[in-house]
Write an enzyme that holds these catalytic residues in place. Structure first.
Site, short mmCIF file in Angstrom:
data_model
loop_
_atom_site.label_atom_id
_atom_site.label_comp_id
_atom_site.label_asym_id
_atom_site.label_seq_id
_atom_site.Cartn_x
_atom_site.Cartn_y
_atom_site.Cartn_z
N SER A 55 3.17 -2.65 2.99
CA SER A 55 4.44 -3.23 2.58
C SER A 55 5.58 -2.54 3.30
O SER A 55 5.46 -1.38 3.70
CB SER A 55 4.64 -3.03 1.08
OG SER A 55 4.70 -1.64 0.82
N LYS A 56 6.67 -3.27 3.45
CA LYS A 56 7.75 -2.69 4.26
C LYS A 56 8.47 -1.56 3.55
O LYS A 56 9.19 -0.81 4.18
CB LYS A 56 8.71 -3.78 4.75
CG LYS A 56 9.46 -4.55 3.72
CD LYS A 56 10.41 -5.50 4.44
CE LYS A 56 10.91 -6.56 3.48
NZ LYS A 56 11.43 -7.73 4.12
N ARG A 57 8.25 -1.42 2.27
CA ARG A 57 8.85 -0.27 1.58
C ARG A 57 8.20 1.02 2.05
O ARG A 57 8.81 2.08 2.06
CB ARG A 57 8.66 -0.41 0.06
CG ARG A 57 9.84 -1.10 -0.62
CD ARG A 57 9.74 -1.06 -2.12
NE ARG A 57 8.43 -1.49 -2.61
CZ ARG A 57 7.60 -0.71 -3.28
NH1 ARG A 57 7.92 0.54 -3.54
NH2 ARG A 57 6.45 -1.17 -3.70
N LYS A 58 6.93 0.92 2.42
CA LYS A 58 6.20 2.15 2.75
C LYS A 58 5.80 2.27 4.22
O LYS A 58 5.30 3.30 4.65
CB LYS A 58 4.95 2.23 1.88
CG LYS A 58 5.29 2.26 0.41
CD LYS A 58 4.09 2.47 -0.45
CE LYS A 58 4.51 2.48 -1.90
NZ LYS A 58 3.42 2.30 -2.82
#
Ligand code: GLU
Length: 485
Positions: free
Chosen positions: A255-258
């Site tokens: 995911s782009k958060r991580k």
């Protein structure tokens, strides 16, 4: 297809930046098509109008082409099954759904969102399986048709058998069986008239003659629903391969958060397409000889889709950095210069020819192409002068640095041929004459010449700068030192 050639597809949704997962699945699909003399199709799954982004489609095309993952049929190329954009195929889905309505395999459902929410609450309270409660299942079809004709909002659902099981073979994981009682009466056509992913996906895969569905593991859970639609439409199944999901370090879905997930980001950072493809290939497959650095050609020769792993590959940027460095050093220097130029990583106004002398000095430590400007700024421009502190190494003094720089200035001035064979003895001579230890000479010289601590090999730096520039910088540094008590 009976000749063994695979007709495969990827079906990205244009909902944002081109995703690294799209390239990952494209790599396996395209390779299978190329290995078997089949075709690789690009379909755009744009039926989710709430998440649709108009600019996304072109970005997906550009990113995949940049990687060299070109396709044979698609929205931009056309082909025998056009159109390849789902939003342009709604009449085709409607025709197929009419068949399902007529055969009783599908039915119209007029339940409002509120009714469904209430039913869900009751199911939750009674610890029942959550799902459509079947309210409209037994509506009289003629009456339902009339209500629909009066434009009463409704969806169309698949009538999933209450009993029995749905089974299919995943070519990587083996046979998978699910009790039909566990499968919801899924929506095929939404109130806005657009098909759901499940419906559009199956209809298109049938219409396009897809033989192998190779996609990410996250869709495995949807496959029993798809199988039921194939069966309801009287069609045989393609071969299914669900490849392992790319994961964050904590093993959650990437995911782009991580993690960076946009292919544009990787490009801007100066990752080579060769390294990205190599990296993605390794996420699902490893070569027999465990030689981890390979190119697309070799991958195409050796890849075996049946041998895709079922592990949970962690998307490890450290590994990608390592691979990128390996590919940078593997590349022919001329091709690398060209690439730096094409990708906009040469400093402004610097040509491939200008950059050629400095390239071999920096490739050894370069991880991303974007480092090129920073690593060479001392060569293409005049770096800010070093401070006296920087010119005095930890194990040196003001005096050792002064001797080092004065010695270098004097002895290098006498060298007529600026080549390693002539410079090296001079450096040794400075060490001897002044009883200096290597760092006491090399560190001040390094700072004097490049204004940085991590320059390339010192002798090469001296050579590439040439006599005039090298002496100028040494003399500037010496002056700074002398003027700073
Ligand atoms: N539109 C789906 C996606 O975004 C396609 C899934 C599939 O390949 O069936 O990945």
């Amino acid at each position: 297809m009976t000749d063994g050639s695979a007709r495969v597809r990827i079906a990205p949704s244009p909902t944002g930046d081109p995703h690294v997962g799209t390239a990952y699945v494209a790599l396996f699909n395209r390779t299978l098509a190329r290995q078997t003399g089949g075709q690789f199709l690009l379909r755009i799954d744009d039926t989710d109008r709430t998440r649709y982004q108009a600019s996304s489609e072109q970005k997906i095309f550009d990113a995949l082409r940049w990687l060299g993952l070109d396709w044979d049929e698609g929205p931009d190329l056309g082909g025998p099954c056009a159109p390849y954009r789902q939003s342009e195929r709604t009449d085709i889905y409607q025709q197929r759904v009419d068949i399902l309505l007529n055969s009783g395999c599908a039915y119209r459902c007029f339940c409002s969102a509120e009714t469904l929410a209430e039913a869900r609450e009751i199911q939750k309270k009674n610890k029942m399986r959550l799902g459509y409660p079947g309210t409209c299942r037994d509506l009289d079809p003629t009456e339902a048709r009339q209500r629909a004709a009066k434009e009463e909002p409704h969806v169309i659902r698949l009538r999933v058998p209450d009993e029995g099981q749905t089974a299919f073979v995943d070519q990587i994981r083996g046979e998978i069986r699910v009790d039909n009682s566990e499968i919801d009466d899924q929506v095929l056509i939404k109130t806005d008239g657009f098909p759901t992913y499940h419906m559009a996906n199956v209809v298109d895969d049938i219409e396009f003659g897809i033989t192998h569905v190779v996609r990410a593991e996250e869709w495995l859970i949807s496959t029993p629903k798809h199988v039921l639609i194939y069966q309801a439409l009287g069609q045989s199944l393609p071969k299914f391969f669900h490849v392992p999901l790319l994961r964050n370090a904590d093993h959650s879905k990437i995911s782009k958060r991580k993690n960076p997930v946009s292919l544009d980001w990787f490009r801007e950072q100066g990752y080579l397409k060769e390294a990205i493809l190599n990296f993605l290939a390794l996420m699902g497959w490893s070569p027999a000889d465990e030689q981890e650095v390979f190119d697309l050609d070799r991958f195409q020769q050796e890849f075996n889709i049946e041998k895709i792993s079922t592990g949970a590959p962690v998307f490890d940027l450290v590994k990608l950095d390592w691979l990128n460095g390996m590919h940078i050093r593997k590349m022919d220097p001329q091709a690398l210069l060209q690439r730096l130029d094409e990708e906009g990583f040469l400093p402004p106004g610097v040509s491939c020819q200008d950059a050629a002398p400095i390239l071999p000095l920096v490739t050894e430590r370069m991880v991303r192409l974007s480092e090129f400007c920073d690593r060479t700024d001392w060569y293409f421009g005049e770096p800010a002068a070093p401070t006296a502190d920087q010119l005095i190494p930890k194990k040196g003094t003001h005096e050792t640095s002064r001797m080092a720089l004065a010695g270098a200035l004097q002895l290098l001035a006498d060298v007529t041929t600026f080549e390693a064979a002539f410079i090296e003895p001079v450096l040794d001579q400075i060490l001897d004459q002044n009883s200096l230890k290597k760092p006491q000479l090399f560190m001040p010289l390094r700072w004097a010449l490049t204004s940085r601590q991590d320059s390339p090999d010192l002798i090469e730096v001296i050579m590439v700068l040439g006599k005039d520039r090298a002496l100028d910088r040494i003399s500037r540094a010496l002056e700074i030192l002398v003027n700073t008590p």
